[in-house]
Design a protein around this motif. Structure first.
Motif, short mmCIF file in Angstrom:
data_model
loop_
_atom_site.label_atom_id
_atom_site.label_comp_id
_atom_site.label_asym_id
_atom_site.label_seq_id
_atom_site.Cartn_x
_atom_site.Cartn_y
_atom_site.Cartn_z
N GLN A 7 0.83 -1.19 0.00
CA GLN A 7 0.00 0.00 0.00
C GLN A 7 0.87 1.25 0.00
OE1 GLN A 7 -3.55 0.33 -0.04
NE2 GLN A 7 -2.75 2.31 -0.57
N ALA A 8 1.92 1.25 0.83
CA ALA A 8 2.80 2.40 0.88
C ALA A 8 3.48 2.62 -0.46
CB ALA A 8 3.85 2.20 1.97
N ALA A 9 3.90 1.53 -1.09
CA ALA A 9 4.55 1.64 -2.40
C ALA A 9 3.60 2.21 -3.43
CB ALA A 9 5.06 0.27 -2.85
N PHE A 302 -5.81 -0.47 -4.38
CA PHE A 302 -4.98 0.21 -3.40
C PHE A 302 -5.36 1.69 -3.36
CE2 PHE A 302 -2.25 -3.26 -5.06
CZ PHE A 302 -2.16 -4.00 -3.89
N LEU A 303 -5.07 2.33 -2.27
CA LEU A 303 -5.40 3.75 -2.11
C LEU A 303 -4.60 4.57 -3.11
CD1 LEU A 303 -7.07 5.67 -0.30
CD2 LEU A 303 -5.00 5.95 1.09
N ALA A 310 -12.20 12.20 3.13
CA ALA A 310 -12.22 11.82 4.55
C ALA A 310 -12.31 10.31 4.72
CB ALA A 310 -13.38 12.50 5.26
N GLY A 311 -13.07 9.66 3.84
CA GLY A 311 -13.22 8.20 3.90
C GLY A 311 -12.43 7.53 2.81
N ALA A 312 -11.12 7.67 2.88
CA ALA A 312 -10.26 7.11 1.83
C ALA A 312 -10.17 5.60 2.03
CB ALA A 312 -8.88 7.75 1.89
#
Length: 449
Positions: A7-9, A302-303, A310-312
């Motif tokens: 997710q961070a990537a 993924f995000l 607000a609701g990611a």
């Protein structure tokens, strides 16, 4: 790599926002084999067939002729209702207290409409979708069918049905009697009677929206719903197993669970609920939609970079939320949409993504995949890192999943050793089932069935 690191990537990486043409992607390899005791030798592929889709011309027969039926492991029939006195029932009434017995088991089918090419005859005790599902199962013997109870509109009285030990016993017994024993009421037609619907369904799916959290306005909601949902599942498992001993069958028990990570601890006792279920389907769509004033993805894997809502949400975040609470990987079946969400009045900035919108298109923004694909004058864009696509024409924006996105999600399910994929709903695909084919080939790369 862990879900959090991936997710961070994905967030750090720059999104690829360019017009694209459809390009086949190499299939994943391997088969995770986490298929539980529900009789499957391949990853679960669960498709919702809706009670009302026959009115728009999508018949059970189309599940067969599109090639989709042989690629499914389960069909959830949506929906069965829960009465004000806490029972499963059949009726021909409109509204939240209603039902459509006509579509379920009364409507006669012509030879042209029927799965097996044979017309229903006068006096036949089982017609409608139920009879067509039975015929579909004869053509595809490994296919399992479940009656799905509730949904957004018909979850009104779940809380009452689950409230006490006696109400739970009564509710569960009524559902088994109606849908598994097949004791359908005769109502105002020749259809129905004792055992008339026996063999149609192999289990029960609970679509309570939502325990302890408000869903549709007017739903009865109590704080104790969370605990009572667990107790309701336990009662279903107890009675299903007792009935199964008599019939020498295992009856399936599944549930549809909410996507919002903040809602999970309010609604569910995880992992307690998974002890009673064969598997659960988790909502992987409607993460954003036309109830919001800004365009966004509805089902990103993924995000995405640039999502400041607000609701990611993302599918991976939802899976992580259930896994971190003790849900077993093999029982998590990820939902994917065969439809999209749309906005119009969208400024031509960032190809319409994360932009303010002024109007909702016809149908309040929800449109089947096959119709979004056919829209003239639209360009397809995608964020490959986040795993989602959209179409935009300079003013109207649709977020949706196409075959490339489906393959990406199928590979994710395989990589994470999850329990399979769930589709809402089958009528949104093309006549030749191209979304279903993309999912199937990626989930079953060796067999290519």
């Amino acid at each position: 790599m862990s879900s959090r690191l991936r997710q961070a990537a994905a967030v750090v990486a720059a999104a690829v926002l360019v017009p694209v043409a459809f390009v086949p992607v190499a299939n994943a390899s391997g088969n995770h084999g986490n298929h539980g005791n529900d009789g499957n030798d391949r990853p679960r592929a669960v498709g919702y067939y809706t009670q009302w889709s026959n009115y728009s011309g999508f018949l059970v027969k189309n599940v067969h002729t599109s090639g989709t039926a042989r690629k499914l492991t389960h069909i959830n029939y949506a929906f069965g209702n829960v009465s004000a006195d806490g029972k499963c029932f059949e009726a021909n009434l409109a509204g939240e207290n209603g039902g459509d017995a006509w579509a379920d088991y009364q409507r006669p089918y012509s030879a042209e409409e029927s799965v097996d090419g044979k017309a229903d005859v006068a006096g036949q005790r089982l017609n409608g979708n139920f009879n067509q599902l039975l015929k579909l199962k004869k053509k595809h013997p490994k296919l399992k069918t479940l009656i799905s109870l509730g949904g957004w509109t018909w979850s009104t009285y779940f809380s009452d049905a689950a409230l006490t030990a006696q109400s739970r016993r009564t509710f569960v017994a009524s559902c088994i009697d109606l849908y598994l024993k097949g004791n359908l009421p005769t109502l105002d037609s020749a259809q129905g009677g004792p055992g008339s619907g026996y063999g149609v369904f192999d289990g029960i799916d609970l679509d309570w929206e939502w325990p302890s959290t408000p869903g549709e306005p007017g739903n009865i909601v109590r704080p104790e719903d969370k605990r009572n949902f667990t107790l309701l599942l336990a009662e279903f498992r107890k009675q299903l197993d007792a009935y199964g001993k008599k019939t020498h069958r295992h009856y399936l028990l599944t549930s549809f669970l909410a996507a919002n990570p903040a809602q999970i601890d309010v609604d569910y006792e995880v992992p307690k609920i998974f002890k009673y279920m064969d598997f659960a389907t988790i909502q992987g769509y409607d993460l954003h939609g036309t109830w919001e004033p800004t365009t966004n993805h509805q089902s990103a894997l993924f995000l995405p970079d640039g999502d400041t809502s607000a609701g990611a949400f993302s599918v991976d975040l939802v899976v992580d939320a259930y896994r971190s609470r003790g849900a077993p990987r093999s029982k998590l079946v990820v939902g994917v949409p065969f439809y999209g969400q749309g906005w119009t009045g969208v400024p031509d900035v960032n190809h319409g993504l994360f932009q303010p919108a002024t109007l909702c298109p016809v149908g309040c923004g929800s449109l089947n995949y096959r119709d979004i694909k056919a829209l003239p004058g639209f360009t397809t864009y995608r964020d490959r890192d986040a795993g989602f696509a959209w179409r935009y024409n300079g003013s109207t924006f649709y977020t949706y999943d196409d075959p490339q996105v489906m393959r990406t999600k199928a590979r994710y399910i395989e990589r994470e050793r999850l329990g399979g994929v769930m589709i809402w709903s089958l009528d949104g695909d093309t006549p030749d089932g191209e979304l279903m084919s993309a999912l199937h080939m990626a989930l079953n790369p060796i067999a290519q069935r």
